[in-house]
Design an enzyme around this catalytic site. Structure first.
Site, PDB file in Angstrom:
ATOM      1  N   ARG A   1     -10.367 -11.594   1.627  1.00 36.11           N
ATOM      2  CA  ARG A   1     -11.193 -12.660   1.058  1.00 36.11           C
ATOM      3  C   ARG A   1     -10.478 -14.012   1.104  1.00 36.11           C
ATOM      4  NH1 ARG A   1     -11.488  -9.246  -4.428  1.00 36.11           N
ATOM      5  NH2 ARG A   1     -11.286  -7.625  -2.845  1.00 36.11           N
TER       6      ARG A   1
ATOM      7  N   LYS B   1       0.839  -1.191   0.000  1.00 34.16           N
ATOM      8  CA  LYS B   1       0.000   0.000   0.000  1.00 34.16           C
ATOM      9  C   LYS B   1       0.881   1.251   0.000  1.00 34.16           C
ATOM     10  CE  LYS B   1      -3.955  -1.807   2.648  1.00 34.16           C
ATOM     11  NZ  LYS B   1      -4.996  -1.617   1.631  1.00 34.16           N
TER      12      LYS B   1
HETATM   13  N1  BES Z   1      -8.155  -3.778   4.285  1.00 36.34           N
HETATM   14  C1  BES Z   1      -8.338  -3.322   2.966  1.00 36.34           C
HETATM   15  C2  BES Z   1      -9.645  -2.557   2.768  1.00 36.34           C
HETATM   16  C3  BES Z   1      -9.785  -1.263   3.540  1.00 36.34           C
HETATM   17  C4  BES Z   1      -9.511  -0.047   2.951  1.00 36.34           C
HETATM   18  C5  BES Z   1     -10.268  -1.287   4.837  1.00 36.34           C
HETATM   19  C6  BES Z   1      -9.671   1.116   3.665  1.00 36.34           C
HETATM   20  C7  BES Z   1     -10.437  -0.103   5.544  1.00 36.34           C
HETATM   21  C8  BES Z   1     -10.136   1.101   4.953  1.00 36.34           C
HETATM   22  C9  BES Z   1      -8.347  -4.500   2.017  1.00 36.34           C
HETATM   23  O1  BES Z   1      -7.563  -5.572   2.380  1.00 36.34           O
HETATM   24  C10 BES Z   1      -7.785  -4.001   0.721  1.00 36.34           C
HETATM   25  O2  BES Z   1      -6.656  -3.652   0.686  1.00 36.34           O
HETATM   26  N2  BES Z   1      -8.615  -3.999  -0.314  1.00 36.34           N
HETATM   27  C11 BES Z   1      -8.200  -3.549  -1.579  1.00 36.34           C
HETATM   28  C12 BES Z   1      -8.733  -4.504  -2.608  1.00 36.34           C
HETATM   29  C13 BES Z   1      -8.168  -4.300  -3.980  1.00 36.34           C
HETATM   30  C14 BES Z   1      -6.697  -4.662  -4.008  1.00 36.34           C
HETATM   31  C15 BES Z   1      -8.942  -5.159  -4.945  1.00 36.34           C
HETATM   32  C16 BES Z   1      -8.755  -2.150  -1.799  1.00 36.34           C
HETATM   33  O3  BES Z   1      -9.877  -1.884  -1.355  1.00 36.34           O
HETATM   34  O4  BES Z   1      -8.056  -1.334  -2.369  1.00 36.34           O
HETATM   35 MN    MN Z   2      -5.554  -5.380   1.764  1.00 38.73          MN
END
Ligand code: BES
Ligand code: MN
Ligand code: ZN
Length: 490
Positions: A340, A266
């Site tokens: 997931r 990230k």
């Molecule tokens: N934990 C994150 C989602 C999230 C984002 C929770 C902001 C709380 C606040 C999740 O694991 C994630 O990173 N999701 C990605 C999915 C994408 C790579 C398809 C996202 O939402 O960017």
């Molecule tokens: Mn994630």
């Protein structure tokens, strides 16, 4: 755990008013009619309360709001908090009024004069829920002081009505503490230990370690944690308060103690917020605590997948293919779509082992749900209208925002992989829905199921009615009510 504000209910004794050294609260209707407690205050203060109520400031006060008369002469109190509360106040308004009092209380003893107030238990619930601060890591923090005494018409009945609500507050506080905790403190092992400690409440708790998870075939879950030095775990909590042969409700939670994104790292800005990525598991833990505390007459099993998503020489990479416990293979396109991968194995295990009457998973799953619904509503996905509507109704009566989003074949098609049974991401369009479609592939046809994407509601940057900034405990009240409405009957 953060303690609940101690609260007691007693008969009204207006002779205690003059000498009470903390704060006093009175409840006034829009008409401004003074009840027995308010009349005593008015007398002691030589009419100050009546003057306040007749003034423009009270006229402009909205229902549920509070005006304070500070250091009233003729009384020992530091303040009288005047609450505008209509006689026919609904639950939301009563809770809001309680929350407003909590914000004024600080460390003072608070005496509520509620002799002619309706919904006193709801006022108490709002007060206790809002009287929360996370100060585990403030070196100057002192233990919170002060207590709340509620003088009301039928103290025994009110105490009885408030008891299950306070069990909800206790569960929500556990959820908040867990969700607020930093990842170096709430490691995977520390999380599991806190859940094992709930055995003292009558829950049966098992911790499955990496060897056991490997022999069960939970490879997608293990793949997420393989870059971390903290061991992955699945914790199973059972509350058996119902008839022996009743199939349980299964609650499944995403417990990523920290989500760096893994090799699909990230960006740095805001990454610290990913300490809350175990929020789903936090809600499951809090609900189990609530059910045990109020000795719910239902069978509920809570399962949480606890892992840490870190980049390392041993971490899973984009392009890797992993086989799930179900047997389906997953092509990992993005290691940041890890929730997931954790849930699918735990959900499959939950169904294989417990044959649940229904299954509800909770996860801070997608950023996309925040784009769609903001911080007001969790995303709700379901394969069963009756169960889903029952949940939406429970959430509405607890004032926890929840909004159903669709599922469909077209969305599922976005998960097609060239080399494996599916990809772990479906591209940018409808990111929350394709995440739900991924999970749905691990739900058996006969299992009524709800997926709750709580990324927007688990932790917030500005306070809500019942919670300060930070973790909210969203979902504990709604799920507790769903259990009461649908799984405790008969
Ligand atoms: N934990 C994150 C989602 C999230 C984002 C929770 C902001 C709380 C606040 C999740 O694991 C994630 O990173 N999701 C990605 C999915 C994408 C790579 C398809 C996202 O939402 O960017
Ligand atoms: Mn994630
Ligand atoms: Zn995540």
């Amino acid at each position: 755990m953060t303690d609940l504000t101690p609260i007691t209910f007693s008969e009204t004794d207006i002779d205690q008013i003059a000498g009470h050294a903390g704060r006093l609260a009175v409840f006034l209707e829009p008409s401004g009619r003074l009840d027995v407690g308010a009349r005593r205050i008015n007398k002691l203060t030589k009419g100050a309360l009546a003057r306040l109520v007749e003034g423009a400031r009270f006229a402009n006060l909205k229902p549920g709001e509070v005006l304070s008369l500070t250091y009233p002469s003729g009384m020992a109190a530091e303040a009288v908090d005047v609450v505008h509360l209509p006689r026919r106040a609904d639950v939301a308004l009563a809770r809001k009024a309680g929350a407003a009092l909590a914000k004024l209380r600080s460390d003072s003893d608070l005496l509520l004069l509620a002799a002619s107030t309706n919904r006193v238990a709801d006022v108490a619930f709002g007060l206790v829920m809002r009287d929360y601060t996370f100060q585990d890591h403030k070196s100057a923090a002192k233990p919170r002081k002060g207590s709340v005494t509620v003088m009301c018409a039928k103290p025994d009945d009110t105490r009885e009505a408030a008891a299950p609500m306070l069990a909800v507050a206790e569960g929500a506080f556990m959820t908040r503490d867990l969700t607020n905790a930093p990842a170096n403190v709430l490691t995977t092992s520390a999380f599991a230990e806190q859940l094992v400690a709930m055995e003292s409440l009558g829950l049966k708790v098992e911790v499955l370690d990496e060897d056991e998870l490997a022999s069960l075939g939970m490879r997608t879950l293990l793949s997420v944690g393989q870059g971390s030095d903290s061991p992955s775990k699945v914790v199973v909590m059972r509350w058996e308060g119902g008839a022996k042969d009743n199939a349980p409700l299964a609650l499944v939670g995403k417990g990523v103690v920290f989500d760096t994104g893994g090799i699909s790292l990230k960006p740095g800005a805001g990454m610290e917020d990913m300490t809350m990525d175990m929020g789903g598991a936090g809600v499951v833990s809090g609900v189990m605590r609530t059910l045990a505390r109020r000795k719910a007459k239902a069978n509920v099993v809570g399962l949480v997948g606890i892992v840490e998503n870190m980049p390392s020489g041993n971490a899973i990479r984009p392009g890797d293919v992993v086989k799930s416990m179900k047997g389906d293979t997953v092509e990992i396109i993005n290691t940041d779509a890890e929730g997931r991968l954790v849930l699918c194995d735990v959900m499959w295990y939950a169904q294989e082992r417990f044959k649940p009457a229904a299954m509800i998973d909770l996860a801070t799953l997608t950023g996309a749900v925040i784009i769609g619904l903001g911080h007001e509503n969790a995303g709700v996905f379901s394969n069963d209208d009756a169960l889903c509507n029952a949940f939406l109704k429970a959430a509405e009566s607890e004032h926890e925002g929840a909004w159903r989003l669709p599922l469909g074949q077209g969305y599922d098609d976005q998960l097609k992989s060239r080399i494996a049974d599916m990809k772990n991401v479906g591209g940018r369009p409808a990111g929350s829905i394709t995440a739900a479609q991924f999970l749905k592939r691990f739900v058996k046809d006969e299992t009524p199921w709800i997926h709750l994407d709580i990324a927007g509601v688990a932790s917030v940057k500005s306070e809500t009615t019942l919670a300060p900034q930070g973790a909210t405990g969203w979902g504990v009240a709604a799920l507790n009510r769903l259990v009461a409405d649908r799984f405790e009957k008969g």
